[in-house]
Design an enzyme around this catalytic site. Structure first.
Site: not given
Length: 547
Positions: A293, A328
């Site tokens: 990720e 993020c």
């Protein structure tokens, strides 16, 4: 309808709220730390530093080398970390190597551990629901990754709800198998979710409780033994709630040492959450045995139907600037339909950005990008023809944040869409800045294909938002994009990783998810098929001919 608060009201409110970022506006104080805590949060300072140890084979251990972490707010060394050196990794390698490939448990072995972990989750969820415990973790998060108390408390809340979701029998339900009838009597195929066994988890600083705990528990639920690289306080909570201490190893180290550990221990699977550069190196070093990720340059597209401008402005401000942009999933670029240009969206975003204050950590230190680097990036962008600074672009004032960190006012730079798409500009414009910074552009109705081209050319596809209630517009954009977690509708956002839906990238077979049964099964288990064929054999049958 959401009423827009003018800047004067905002400033007055900020003065009332900014008395002490380290204390929530709650009625109790943390005179007594939770039973698993080793330090009182309010005491952590240069004169009373916290100490972080390693956990290996059930024992907390120091290291020959201690690394001091500077306080993000004043530069004072305030956390002492037992940093494992390359020569000290042997116990960690041996511990992980002791776990067989079939795991600590699986659907055919050690089934009582599914029940154990369900009980641990229930107890930990109950603990985190207690105000004094959620407050402890919220303030601890603020201390190591400065963000507003509400943002920190939100991280604790998501973690608590996740543990609640996977209490009791829900853990064994993750390992639900299926059976298919065979070709003859006594034959049946069974599909199982099988653990990898020894695994590693590397998670980032910006969500020091939520991301590591959700991934750690997912790994444990499916039968793996993890070596974890992140904060340790959550482990003490889990141990207090019944998790066997030898189930998880915890390591502090620099990147070089961790890389050496991974190469020597050879975990069957590694989960990495962090920068794209490190992710690609690990993918090569570990020969593809990895789930990622990684970072994302996340986009938001405003459709042709202008409505709820106050609310949309507020969401844009939250997406770009909450946690000082250190998510993020933060809004990296905003594409405005031409109908929004004549609205009050940008002035309202500016006003909302101005109310963010260091005193309450609604804006604060940027831990991975210096002020100088961010200002240099802004200057390069402003050399692009047609670009302009919409707001920000200046360092924070009147602070003691050390120079190794960043301190920037919320910033937005406008760049024309046609310039963004030029090959000599695109990489610069779409460079992710992990701070309170965003690109804003606009597009005409017949330029939607250009917007979608820009989205297609981006290399990371984590989150996105399509802000529109026009079904045909939504259909067009959603059908020609790929981001793994995409919000659609007038309330769409880019940030937010709650426990009730998948959060992760798409378009990459190495992509990892978090938070849901599907994510846990995808990341932390593989498929195993066992075909039972027990007979009986045909009576008086002859041996078949060779083929």
């Amino acid at each position: 309808m959401h009423r827009f608060i003018c800047c004067g009201e905002i400033r007055a409110g900020a003065r009332r709220l900014a008395s002490n970022w380290f204390s929530p506006s709650s009625s109790f104080t943390s005179l007594h730390s939770p039973p698993f805590a080793t330090i009182a949060v309010e005491e952590i300072s240069g004169s009373h530093p916290a100490e972080v140890y390693n956990l290996v084979q059930g024992d907390w251990k120091a290291s020959a080398n201690w690394n001091w972490v500077p306080d993000p707010l004043n530069g004072e060394p305030f956390i002492k970390v037992a940093n494992v050196q390359e020569a000290e990794i042997k116990p960690f390698v041996e511990s992980l190597s002791k776990c067989p490939k079939y795991g600590l448990h699986n659907p055919l072995r050690g089934q009582e551990r599914y029940l154990l972990l369900g009980d641990v989750s229930a107890k930990a969820a109950h603990m985190l629901a207690q105000p004094e415990v959620s407050d402890f973790f919220s303030r601890l998060i603020q201390r190591v990754s400065p963000k507003s108390y509400k943002q920190a408390l939100g991280e604790v809340h998501v973690t608590q709800k996740f543990l609640e979701n996977f209490s009791g029998d829900q853990v064994r339900f993750l390992a639900r198998s299926f059976a298919v009838p065979g070709n003859h009597l006594g034959q049946q195929s069974h599909g199982y979710r099988w653990p990898y066994g020894p695994v590693a988890i590397i998670t980032p600083f910006n969500f020091p409780l939520e991301i590591p705990l959700l991934q750690l528990m997912g790994a444990l639920y499916m039968g793996n033994k993890p070596t974890l690289k992140v904060d340790s306080k959550m482990l003490r909570l889990l141990h207090y709630c019944g998790l066997p201490e030898e189930d998880v190893d915890f390591i502090n180290s620099d990147g070089v040492t961790m890389n050496k550990f991974l190469l020597e221990a050879k975990p069957r699977m590694t989960l990495f959450t962090g920068s794209s550069r490190v992710a690609e190196k690990l993918a090569a070093d570990l020969k593809g045995r990895i789930r990622l990720e990684d970072a994302g340059f996340d986009w938001k597209i405003l459709g042709p139907d202008v409505q709820e401008v106050d609310y949309v402005a507020w969401v844009c401000d939250q997406d770009a600037h909450a946690c000082s942009g250190q998510k993020c999933s933060a809004q990296s670029i905003l594409f405005m339909h031409e109908n929004w240009v004549s609205s009050e969206l940008i002035p309202k975003m500016l006003c909302l950005a101005k109310r963010r204050k260091l005193e309450d950590l609604t804006i604060g230190p940027v831990l991975t990008v210096t002020t100088e680097s961010m200002l240099e990036h802004i200057d390069k962008l402003l050399n692009i023809p047609g670009s302009k600074l919409l707001f920000g672009g200046e360092p924070l004032e009147n602070h003691s944040i050390p120079k190794i960190y960043g301190a920037l006012k919320p910033t937005a730079v406008f760049i024309p869409l046609t310039e963004i798409l030029k090959s000599n500009n695109f990489d610069l414009v779409t460079k992710e800045i992990f701070g309170p910074f965003q690109i804003i552009t606009d597009y005409k109705h017949d330029q939607l294909s250009m917007v979608l081209e820009a989205c297609e050319r981006m290399h990371a596809h984590l989150t996105a938002a399509v802000v529109s209630n026009d079904p045909l517009f939504l259909q067009e954009v959603l059908g020609k994009s790929v981001n793994g977690t995409t919000y659609a509708g007038i309330r769409a956002r880019t940030t937010g990783a709650p426990q009730n839906h998948w959060f992760g990238p798409a378009g990459d077979p190495r992509g990892a998810g978090i938070g849901t049964p599907e994510a846990i099964k995808l990341v932390w288990s593989c498929h195993r098929e066992i075909i039972y064929d027990i007979g009986p054999l045909p009576q008086h049958g002859e041996i078949p001919s060779a083929t």
